[in-house]
Each structure stands twice: as structure tokens, then as C-alpha cells.
Design a protein around this motif. Structure first.
Motif, PDB file in Angstrom:
ATOM      1  N   ARG A  60      41.402 -48.166  57.996  1.00 27.65           N
ATOM      2  CA  ARG A  60      42.506 -48.964  57.452  1.00 27.65           C
ATOM      3  C   ARG A  60      43.857 -48.385  57.892  1.00 27.65           C
ATOM      4  O   ARG A  60      44.769 -49.118  58.272  1.00 27.65           O
ATOM      5  CB  ARG A  60      42.433 -49.004  55.919  1.00 27.65           C
ATOM      6  CG  ARG A  60      41.266 -49.813  55.403  1.00 27.65           C
ATOM      7  CD  ARG A  60      41.242 -49.889  53.898  1.00 27.65           C
ATOM      8  NE  ARG A  60      40.051 -50.596  53.455  1.00 27.65           N
ATOM      9  CZ  ARG A  60      39.940 -51.918  53.410  1.00 27.65           C
ATOM     10  NH1 ARG A  60      40.961 -52.672  53.758  1.00 27.65           N
ATOM     11  NH2 ARG A  60      38.816 -52.478  52.999  1.00 27.65           N
ATOM     12  N   THR A  61      43.975 -47.069  57.848  1.00 25.88           N
ATOM     13  CA  THR A  61      45.194 -46.421  58.313  1.00 25.88           C
ATOM     14  C   THR A  61      45.363 -46.636  59.812  1.00 25.88           C
ATOM     15  O   THR A  61      46.468 -46.850  60.308  1.00 25.88           O
ATOM     16  CB  THR A  61      45.170 -44.916  57.996  1.00 25.88           C
ATOM     17  OG1 THR A  61      44.865 -44.716  56.620  1.00 25.88           O
ATOM     18  CG2 THR A  61      46.512 -44.262  58.303  1.00 25.88           C
ATOM     19  N   SER A  64      46.931 -49.974  60.552  1.00 26.98           N
ATOM     20  CA  SER A  64      48.390 -49.938  60.386  1.00 26.98           C
ATOM     21  C   SER A  64      49.057 -49.324  61.614  1.00 26.98           C
ATOM     22  O   SER A  64      50.115 -49.800  62.063  1.00 26.98           O
ATOM     23  CB  SER A  64      48.762 -49.133  59.134  1.00 26.98           C
ATOM     24  OG  SER A  64      48.258 -49.757  57.968  1.00 26.98           O
ATOM     25  N   ASN A  68      51.827 -51.067  64.284  1.00 26.51           N
ATOM     26  CA  ASN A  68      53.066 -50.425  64.726  1.00 26.51           C
ATOM     27  C   ASN A  68      53.130 -50.350  66.245  1.00 26.51           C
ATOM     28  O   ASN A  68      54.167 -50.631  66.849  1.00 26.51           O
ATOM     29  CB  ASN A  68      53.177 -49.015  64.127  1.00 26.51           C
ATOM     30  CG  ASN A  68      53.530 -49.033  62.650  1.00 26.51           C
ATOM     31  OD1 ASN A  68      54.174 -49.968  62.171  1.00 26.51           O
ATOM     32  ND2 ASN A  68      53.107 -48.015  61.929  1.00 26.51           N
ATOM     33  N   LYS A 108      40.825 -57.921  58.514  1.00 29.18           N
ATOM     34  CA  LYS A 108      42.022 -57.740  59.335  1.00 29.18           C
ATOM     35  C   LYS A 108      42.198 -58.871  60.345  1.00 29.18           C
ATOM     36  O   LYS A 108      43.331 -59.260  60.653  1.00 29.18           O
ATOM     37  CB  LYS A 108      41.955 -56.388  60.062  1.00 29.18           C
ATOM     38  CG  LYS A 108      41.950 -55.182  59.127  1.00 29.18           C
ATOM     39  CD  LYS A 108      43.120 -55.215  58.152  1.00 29.18           C
ATOM     40  CE  LYS A 108      43.142 -54.004  57.240  1.00 29.18           C
ATOM     41  NZ  LYS A 108      44.253 -54.069  56.238  1.00 29.18           N
TER      42      LYS A 108
END
Length: 280
Positions: A60-61, A64, A68, A108
Motif C-alpha cells: 500500500r505504501t 503511494s 508520486n 487500486k
């Protein structure tokens, strides 16, 4: 009140970061800007272990971090981004881990087409590349919906390699090329026109046209995190003339500065790579 001040401070730092990125990217754009950057997102599980996170939180991180990187690439002016999301070999992991990753992927993928997503903000067309029939039905349908929903986007392209290996891609391309040539010969024989042997040999162009990744030019840079310098069965055919950058950070730790260093390395070697392409 404290929460409001914290949010204001966070927004202020984000705005300052955006201004700094814009300044740095404007300097980088004086030189050649890579049209295609590919990522091998290595280190999600190790990051979770390092941070004592529960299963799945590393990925999950990592998602992210991917969002970015997409933003940074498109701000820089890079039109094509390809990511290695899930290898065919990853199906050999434990059923529990595979199921967990598939559930996260479905979540996602569906998030990609939400109105406020980066895909819609930047006008990105999404492709899912690989042997998609290996995916479970919910993930496959989500991927098909995302490709359909973004089909009219034309400002940039995101290719997500899922259920993918380079060897499978090359095998698939050769098989498709053979079938196409056989169909051509069959038509010629039926019409009585006949065919010339040399004119119907399979060549490099035939194979490249049937690659999953034919939707994008060959990558200029491949970035693999965690310090590994292996391609791990990713874009083997397409990477003959690209820069491989291997920062030691784990994927969720990647930052804009790693992208900047990769682009500087590409610019430093640009003339050499272009000359090699001409000689090939």
C-alpha cells in the motif's frame, strides 16, 4: 485548531515542494528529457518488515510511492511510464500472499479511474500488459474497465505489466508473428498468387509489432530500487540502449531526488546511447 494549523503547514510544505520541483525540472528540461521511464518496484515486502508493518501495508505504501513517481514523471515531461507490477513468477508465492496482492490490485485499479485520480488529472491512458487471462476474474475485469475508461486520454501513457515476464512476451510475439505469416501465405495460395519465400520470413519488426509493450517506445531509463541490478525478466528485448539506475532505497522510500539523478545520468550518456542506436 491544532489540526487545522497542521493541515495548513502540510499544504504550505507541499506547495513549496511543488515550486522547487518545477524549478529543478525546468533546468533538467534544457537537456534531453526521457520520453519513457520504466520502474521495477522492488522492496515492498522488505520495507514492511523493516517498519514492522502488517502484511499488505508495504504494498500500500508502495502504491503511494508509485503515484508520486507518476506525478513527477509527467511534470518533467516524460510521456510514457511503465511499471513492473506483478510477474508471472510471483504466482509461485503462497496462495495467501497472492490473494492479498490481487485484492489490493483490484482496489487500486478501480481507484485509478475515479474522477479525482492522477490518471484523470493528467489525462493518462492506462494499459495492462501481460498474459491477463492468468489473473483472477475481478482483477481482470477491473483492468479491462480501467483501459476502457481511459481509452480517450491522450496526454500520457501508463503501462502496467501484470502477469508479465519478458520471456512470455517474446514467446507470445513470435507465436503471433508466425500465425500472421501463415495467414498471409494461406491467402496468397488460395488466390493463386503464390508467395516468395524471403518476403514472408519473420523479421525483427514483425516481432516488435506483436509485443505487449508495442504501445510505447523502448525505455530510456529503467529504475530498479533496493540496489539490485538485475532486470528480473523485465523488458529484456527493449532495454538494449537504456540507462539502468539502481538506488539502494526500497521502493516505498523512493523520492524525486532519485528520479533527478537518473535523468542526469541519462543526459550525461545521451550522445553515447544515440550513437549506439545508429550503429545497431
Amino acid at each position: 485548531m491544532d489540526k487545522g494549523r497542521t493541515n495548513q503547514a502540510t499544504q504550505m510544505f507541499e506547495n513549496l515542494g511543488g515550486i522547487l520541483r518545477k524549478f529543478i525540472f525546468s533546468i533538467l528540461s534544457i537537456g534531453p528529457v526521457p520520453s519513457h521511464i520504466a520502474f521495477i518496484m522492488d522492496g515492498n515486502r522488505r520495507y514492511a518488515k523493516k517498519q514492522n508493518l502488517i502484511d499488505g501495508d508495504g504494498h500500500r505504501t508502495g502504491f503511494s510511492a508509485l503515484m508520486n513517481m507518476l506525478k513527477y514523471c509527467y511534470e518533467l515531461g516524460t510521456k510514457h511510464v511503465t511499471v513492473y507490477a506483478f510477474s508471472i513468477d510471483n504466482f509461485k508465492r503462497s496462495p495467501e500472499e497472492v490473494q492479498s496482492i490481487m485484492q489490493l490490485m483490484q482496489e487500486k485499479i478501480e481507484g485509478l479511474i475515479e474522477e479525482e485520480s492522477i490518471v484523470n488529472r493528467y489525462g493518462i491512458r492506462v494499459y495492462f500488459l501481460g498474459d491477463l487471462k492468468l489473473l483472477n476474474k475481478p482483477v481482470r475485469l477491473a483492468a479491462e474497465r480501467a483501459m476502457g475508461a481511459t481509452a480517450k486520454n491522450s496526454k500520457a501513457v501508463l503501462s502496467i505489466c501484470i502477469a508479465y515476464t519478458s520471456l512470455d512476451e517474446i514467446t507470445h510475439a513470435v507465436q503471433e508473428s508466425v500465425e500472421e505469416k501463415c495467414d498471409e501465405i494461406r491467402v496468397l495460395n488460395t488466390s493463386g498468387a503464390g508467395y516468395h519465400h524471403r518476403e514472408h520470413l519473420i523479421n525483427v519488426t514483425d516481432i516488435e509489432e506483436h509485443m505487449y509493450t508495442a504501445v510505447a517506445p523502448n525505455p530510456d531509463i529503467i529504475i530498479r530500487t533496493s540496489g539490485e541490478t538485475r532486470l528480473s525478466n523485465f523488458l529484456l528485448w527493449q532495454s538494449a540502449f537504456c540507462i539502468l539506475y539502481s538506488p539502494s532505497v526500497l521502493w516505498p522510500e523512493i523520492s524525486v531526488w532519485h528520479l533527478v539523478w537518473a535523468v542526469l545520468d541519462f543526459q550525461r550518456n545521451y550522445s553515447y546511447l544515440e550513437e549506439k542506436k545508429k550503429q545497431a
